[in-house]
Design a protein around this motif. Structure first.
Motif, PDB file in Angstrom:
ATOM      1  N   VAL A  92       0.837  -1.199   0.000  1.00 46.89           N
ATOM      2  CA  VAL A  92       0.000   0.000   0.000  1.00 46.89           C
ATOM      3  C   VAL A  92       0.872   1.249   0.000  1.00 46.89           C
ATOM      4  N   LEU A  93       1.874   1.275   0.862  1.00 43.30           N
ATOM      5  CA  LEU A  93       2.757   2.441   0.950  1.00 43.30           C
ATOM      6  C   LEU A  93       3.534   2.651  -0.345  1.00 43.30           C
ATOM      7  N   GLU A  94       4.000   1.562  -0.955  1.00 44.26           N
ATOM      8  CA  GLU A  94       4.740   1.657  -2.206  1.00 44.26           C
ATOM      9  C   GLU A  94       3.853   2.225  -3.308  1.00 44.26           C
ATOM     10  N   ALA A  95       2.642   1.698  -3.415  1.00 37.91           N
ATOM     11  CA  ALA A  95       1.724   2.147  -4.461  1.00 37.91           C
ATOM     12  C   ALA A  95       1.227   3.569  -4.201  1.00 37.91           C
ATOM     13  N   ALA A  96       0.980   3.904  -2.928  1.00 36.57           N
ATOM     14  CA  ALA A  96       0.516   5.254  -2.598  1.00 36.57           C
ATOM     15  C   ALA A  96       1.548   6.299  -2.983  1.00 36.57           C
ATOM     16  N   LYS A  97       2.814   5.975  -2.807  1.00 36.56           N
ATOM     17  CA  LYS A  97       3.877   6.903  -3.199  1.00 36.56           C
ATOM     18  C   LYS A  97       3.852   7.144  -4.705  1.00 36.56           C
ATOM     19  N   VAL A  98       3.609   6.078  -5.472  1.00 39.38           N
ATOM     20  CA  VAL A  98       3.571   6.199  -6.928  1.00 39.38           C
ATOM     21  C   VAL A  98       2.367   7.029  -7.368  1.00 39.38           C
ATOM     22  N   ILE A  99       1.204   6.775  -6.763  1.00 37.39           N
ATOM     23  CA  ILE A  99      -0.010   7.465  -7.203  1.00 37.39           C
ATOM     24  C   ILE A  99      -0.092   8.885  -6.640  1.00 37.39           C
ATOM     25  N   GLY A 100       0.731   9.183  -5.608  1.00 36.17           N
ATOM     26  CA  GLY A 100       0.796  10.535  -5.085  1.00 36.17           C
ATOM     27  C   GLY A 100      -0.123  10.818  -3.912  1.00 36.17           C
ATOM     28  N   TRP A 101      -0.410   9.795  -3.091  1.00 37.91           N
ATOM     29  CA  TRP A 101      -1.290   9.962  -1.942  1.00 37.91           C
ATOM     30  C   TRP A 101      -0.515   9.863  -0.640  1.00 37.91           C
ATOM     31  N   SER A 102      -1.088  10.399   0.440  1.00 34.80           N
ATOM     32  CA  SER A 102      -0.519  10.234   1.778  1.00 34.80           C
ATOM     33  C   SER A 102      -1.301   9.168   2.539  1.00 34.80           C
ATOM     34  N   VAL A 103      -0.623   8.517   3.479  1.00 35.46           N
ATOM     35  CA  VAL A 103      -1.218   7.399   4.214  1.00 35.46           C
ATOM     36  C   VAL A 103      -0.880   7.535   5.691  1.00 35.46           C
ATOM     37  N   LYS A 104      -1.873   7.295   6.555  1.00 30.34           N
ATOM     38  CA  LYS A 104      -1.635   7.211   7.990  1.00 30.34           C
ATOM     39  C   LYS A 104      -2.100   5.847   8.474  1.00 30.34           C
ATOM     40  N   ILE A 105      -1.234   5.146   9.233  1.00 27.20           N
ATOM     41  CA  ILE A 105      -1.498   3.767   9.638  1.00 27.20           C
ATOM     42  C   ILE A 105      -1.929   3.729  11.104  1.00 27.20           C
ATOM     43  N   PHE A 106      -2.958   2.920  11.375  1.00 24.75           N
ATOM     44  CA  PHE A 106      -3.465   2.697  12.725  1.00 24.75           C
ATOM     45  C   PHE A 106      -3.440   1.192  13.007  1.00 24.75           C
ATOM     46  N   ASP A 107      -3.043   0.802  14.219  1.00 24.36           N
ATOM     47  CA  ASP A 107      -2.872  -0.611  14.556  1.00 24.36           C
ATOM     48  C   ASP A 107      -3.805  -0.998  15.698  1.00 24.36           C
ATOM     49  N   SER A 108      -4.622  -2.034  15.461  1.00 23.21           N
ATOM     50  CA  SER A 108      -5.502  -2.540  16.516  1.00 23.21           C
ATOM     51  C   SER A 108      -4.785  -3.505  17.454  1.00 23.21           C
ATOM     52  N   GLY A 109      -3.601  -3.951  17.073  1.00 26.70           N
ATOM     53  CA  GLY A 109      -2.826  -4.840  17.930  1.00 26.70           C
ATOM     54  C   GLY A 109      -3.471  -6.180  18.204  1.00 26.70           C
ATOM     55  N   GLY A 110      -4.420  -6.587  17.347  1.00 29.38           N
ATOM     56  CA  GLY A 110      -5.094  -7.868  17.557  1.00 29.38           C
ATOM     57  C   GLY A 110      -6.039  -7.871  18.737  1.00 29.38           C
ATOM     58  N   SER A 111      -6.369  -6.708  19.275  1.00 23.33           N
ATOM     59  CA  SER A 111      -7.209  -6.614  20.470  1.00 23.33           C
ATOM     60  C   SER A 111      -8.654  -6.293  20.096  1.00 23.33           C
ATOM     61  N   PRO A 112      -9.596  -7.184  20.428  1.00 27.45           N
ATOM     62  CA  PRO A 112     -11.012  -6.890  20.140  1.00 27.45           C
ATOM     63  C   PRO A 112     -11.485  -5.599  20.809  1.00 27.45           C
ATOM     64  N   ASP A 113     -10.919  -5.277  21.959  1.00 27.38           N
ATOM     65  CA  ASP A 113     -11.342  -4.090  22.692  1.00 27.38           C
ATOM     66  C   ASP A 113     -10.885  -2.795  22.019  1.00 27.38           C
ATOM     67  N   LEU A 114      -9.882  -2.894  21.164  1.00 29.09           N
ATOM     68  CA  LEU A 114      -9.318  -1.687  20.557  1.00 29.09           C
ATOM     69  C   LEU A 114      -9.839  -1.409  19.152  1.00 29.09           C
ATOM     70  N   ARG A 115     -10.449  -2.397  18.524  1.00 27.34           N
ATOM     71  CA  ARG A 115     -10.772  -2.266  17.095  1.00 27.34           C
ATOM     72  C   ARG A 115     -11.654  -1.065  16.795  1.00 27.34           C
TER      73      ARG A 115
END
Length: 380
Positions: A92-115
């Motif tokens: 995703v990051l590689e392709a976003a750089k090519v297409i010219g978009w910015s990306v912000k990543i969020f991690d749930s950490g595998g936790s049902p309580d955090l999703r």
């Protein structure tokens, strides 16, 4: 074609010996149990060999909208500890750089309580669209609805049991290979490698419908092998593999001993924590064989390369899937339909591991997909 052949193998294995299927002449059905068994193994091997061939030429989209400018994406990962998820996000990051978009990543950490909280945080970042990587679209629905209310497009990877739009959710496209075909190829590979005598334990995670469906399919294929034994299916949450798999592996060894010869799993991560236990227990590599129905992690490639228990993984083209997610999102931004493209299943083994990116410990099809997407987006 391969899907039809897989269905035939399964149906043939389940057919009672000496029975004539409706519409077939008696000459069409092997009358000898030995002949029937040989025919089954021959067809199983044919399916497995076909899945192990080098990546075919690109058969996905070649036309589409040019790059929509200035987009910002939120990417919500189920668990960044999962190698498959990491590989997709790299794409995703590689392709976003090519297409010219910015990306912000969020991690749930595998936790049902955090999703749901993480999805709310992603929405607060004011994105133009959302990509969810891993997780279950239906379970995440309460967190996805606010995006839909704002008409923000959503695409995902491995968020449902089938590729394509996810009914009952605002997810326009679930990018994936065919999970049931992945499961069948994995189970058939175990049957072929064992000569039809595998003693199998399957590992799955019932928190995800796609994982449960894959496990059910593997179990059905193993049961159809008359001289194989399905010892059991173990439900171990992927997010708890590190804590649970060592004890689970010790318990299975104590319970089944030498009867347990094959381990199948819906993800390579189970073997990251089972393999060290087998080594400590003094189990020879040939006495326990591991095959995974996804995703083709770096550790899985290393185990296959070094002949350390694992002999195969049905590897996802993770980087390619990242590019496809960006393309599907671009189509939604342009007001066009998603492609629905499903990449063919590929089985990585010691005999083909150096092809298609295997020297870099990943499955990266050498079919020119990057250049094709650049051409579609009209990007240099």
């Amino acid at each position: 074609m391969r899907g039809l052949l897989l269905a035939w193998v399964w149906a043939f294995a389940c057919m009672p010996l000496g029975t004539t299927a409706q519409g077939l002449s008696t000459a069409s059905v092997p009358q000898s149990p030995v002949a029937a068994w040989r025919g089954y193994l021959t067809e199983a091997k044919r399916v497995v060999d076909a899945a192990a061939q080098p990546a075919p030429p690109w058969n996905g989209p070649r036309t589409g909208p040019r790059a929509q400018p200035g987009k910002h994406l939120a990417v919500v990962a189920e668990d960044l500890r999962n190698g498959g998820i990491l590989g997709v996000i790299d794409g995703v990051l590689e392709a976003a750089k090519v297409i010219g978009w910015s990306v912000k990543i969020f991690d749930s950490g595998g936790s049902p309580d955090l999703r749901l909280k993480v999805l709310a945080n992603a929405l607060a970042s004011r994105p133009d669209g959302l990509i969810i990587v891993g997780g279950d679209a239906h379970a995440l629905l309460p967190g996805l609805q606010p995006f839909a209310k704002q008409s923000l497009p959503i695409v995902g990877w491995h968020v449902a049991a089938k590729a394509g739009p996810v009914p009952g959710t605002p997810v326009a496209m679930n990018v994936s290979t065919d999970p049931l075909e992945v499961a069948r190829v994995t189970a058939l590979a175990a049957i072929v490698q064992s000569g039809g005598r595998a003693g199998v334990v399957i590992f799955t995670d019932s928190n995800f419908q796609v994982a449960q469906d894959k496990a059910d399919e593997m179990a059905a294929v193993v049961r159809a092998c008359r001289s194989c034994t399905l010892l059991g299916v173990r439900d171990v949450a992927i997010s708890q593999c590190e804590a649970l798999m060592p004890g689970t592996t010790h318990a299975l060894l104590a319970q089944y001993g030498k009867r347990w010869t094959y381990a199948l799993a819906i993800n390579d991560i189970y073997f990251d924590y089972a393999a060290p236990v087998l080594t400590e227990a003094g189990i020879p590599n040939g006495a326990m064989v591991m095959l995974s129905a996804g995703d083709g992690s770096e550790s899985a490639f290393l185990r296959i390369r070094q002949s350390t228990f694992q002999t195969a993984t049905v590897a996802e083209p993770l980087n390619l899937h990242g590019w496809q997610l960006i393309d599907e999102m671009n189509r939604r931004f342009a007001g066009e339909r998603v492609t629905g493209y499903v990449f063919p299943v590929h089985l990585v083994t010691a005999s083909n591991i150096d092809a298609d990116g295997g020297d870099r410990l990943l499955y990266d099809p050498a079919n020119g997909y990057r250049d094709i997407y650049r051409h579609i987006w009209q990007r240099p």
